[in-house]
Scaffold this active site. Sequence first.
Site, short mmCIF file in Angstrom:
data_model
loop_
_atom_site.label_atom_id
_atom_site.label_comp_id
_atom_site.label_asym_id
_atom_site.label_seq_id
_atom_site.Cartn_x
_atom_site.Cartn_y
_atom_site.Cartn_z
N ASP A 6 0.81 -1.35 0.02
CA ASP A 6 0.23 0.09 0.05
C ASP A 6 0.65 1.20 0.22
O ASP A 6 2.06 1.24 0.19
CB ASP A 6 -1.07 -0.02 1.19
CG ASP A 6 -0.35 -0.20 2.60
OD1 ASP A 6 0.86 -0.85 2.50
OD2 ASP A 6 -0.65 0.26 3.53
N GLU B 104 -0.21 -2.13 5.17
CA GLU B 104 0.79 -2.33 6.27
C GLU B 104 0.59 -0.96 7.00
O GLU B 104 0.68 -0.84 8.26
CB GLU B 104 1.95 -2.45 5.53
CG GLU B 104 3.14 -2.42 6.54
CD GLU B 104 3.68 -1.13 7.36
OE1 GLU B 104 4.02 -1.01 8.36
OE2 GLU B 104 3.64 0.02 6.52
N GLU B 105 0.09 0.37 6.44
CA GLU B 105 0.19 1.59 6.71
C GLU B 105 -0.81 2.01 7.99
O GLU B 105 -1.95 1.63 7.57
CB GLU B 105 0.29 2.66 5.76
CG GLU B 105 1.44 2.56 4.68
CD GLU B 105 2.78 2.83 5.27
OE1 GLU B 105 2.63 3.42 6.70
OE2 GLU B 105 3.55 3.00 4.87
N HIS C 16 7.83 8.94 4.17
CA HIS C 16 6.61 9.51 4.56
C HIS C 16 6.82 11.13 4.16
O HIS C 16 6.03 11.96 4.90
CB HIS C 16 6.35 9.34 6.08
CG HIS C 16 5.72 7.93 6.24
ND1 HIS C 16 4.79 7.40 7.03
CD2 HIS C 16 6.41 6.72 6.00
CE1 HIS C 16 4.55 6.30 7.24
NE2 HIS C 16 5.40 5.68 6.41
#
Length: 428
Positions: A102, A160-161, A400
Site C-alpha cells: 500500500d 501495512e500503513e 513519509h
Amino acid sequence: MKLLSSVLLIILFIHPAFSDQTRDAKFHADIDAMFGLLVETRSDFHMHPELSNQEERTGEIISDRLRALGLEVRSGVAGHGVVGLLKGGKPGPVIAVRADMDALPIQENRDVPYRSKNPGVMHACGHDVHMTVALGVAELLTKHRDELPGTVKFIFQPAEESLPADYPGDWGAKRMIREGALENPKPAAIFGLHSSASSLIDGEPLETLKLEYTEGIASANSDRFVILIKGKMAHAASPEKGVDAIVVASEAVLQLQTIRSRRTSPREPFVLTIGMMNAGRRENIIAEQAELRGTVRTLNEKVQDDVIRMMHQILKGVADSYGATYELKYRKGYPSINNDLALIQQMLPTMKRIVGKKNIAATEPGMGGEDFSYYSREIPAFFFRLGVANKAKKITAGGHTPDFDADPESFKVGVEVMSAMIWDYLEK
C-alpha cells in the site's frame, strides 16, 4: 598433472565458498540483465499507488506476474493480498518473503517521469521498492528453479500503513495470517526488508549498498488514538456562555507532552505525537467539539500501559477544569518486531559476502511501527533495512515525505541480498 587436476576438482567441489561464489556470480549477472525490468516494475507501481485496502490493480499485476513465472498463486487474501509458491527442483525447507503493497495519502513533489498519477497518493514509504525486489527475487529463483533446494513462499501484503484507531477489524499482516498466509505449507522462517533513506545510527543518508539490522526488538509498539473533546457552543462575542473545545484541546495537547518530558524515564524510548486536530464551524462561533488524532510509540509494554493510564488522567483533569468532557479511543496497534537472534547469526555471513562487511551495521531499535511484527510472533523472522539514498543523485529525503525517492541501483542490491539469503537458508 592428472592427479593435481583431480585434487583441485575435489577441493572446488567440496569447498562451500567456491559454490557460493559461483552462484553469486551467476545471480549478479542475471540481476544485471533484469535491471531494466526492475526499473520498469518499480516505475509502474510508483505511478499507480493505491491506499491501504484499495490495492486492487497492484494485486492483479502481482498475481499475473507470478502466474507467468509458473508459481502457484492465491489472490484476494486479506482483501487484495497475494501469496505465491515457488517449489524448487530439490527437496528442502520452506522459507517466506514478505513485501507490503500500500501507499500513503501524500501529494508527491518530485518531478520525475514515474511520478504518481493518483492525486494525493504516493509510494512515500518504499513499498513499490519492496514489491519490485520480491518480484525480482521470484524472477531470479525461477530461472534457477531446478537447483533450488526447497520452497519459497512470496507474501505480498496489503494495508501495512497506519491501522486507524476506529477501524473495526483486523488489518494488514494480522488479517493475512488469520486467512492462512503462513499455512499450507508453513514456512520455517520469514524475511522482510524496508527501504531506508537515512541511517538509524546518525541520521545520515543510508546509501545504496548499505544495510542495517537490529537484534531482538527492532521496532516500536505502534498505537493509534482518537480524543474527542466536548464543550458548549456560544457566540464568539460571549465566550463566557460556552465551553471552548479548541482551548480545552490545545491545553490537552500541551499537557499530554508532559508524559514524555516529566513522567517517563528519559532512558525509556517513547514518543507521543498528535498528528491531527479538527475543530470549529466558523470564526465567530465557540467550538463545541474538537477531535485530536495521534500515535504512541513504545518499546516496553509496561510503559505502553502506563501511557494509556496517564492519558486518561490528564484528559480528565484538563476537561474537568474547563467544564468539558472527553472520550479517548485508544487502539493498541502493531507490536514490536522481534528479530530472531539465531536467524540473524545464520544470515549475516551471507549479507557480508554480498555487500561487504563494512556496509552492514547493527543499530538500536527505531521508533517506527511495522506490522511485519505479527509474522515475527508466529515464526523466526529477520527484518532488515535496505539503503536507497544516493547523495550524488540528490535522493536523500526521508520516508513519509513528498520528496521521498529510491536509487534504482538499490533494487539490484535488494534482489541480490534477499536471493542469496533465501538460497543459503534453504541449502544450509
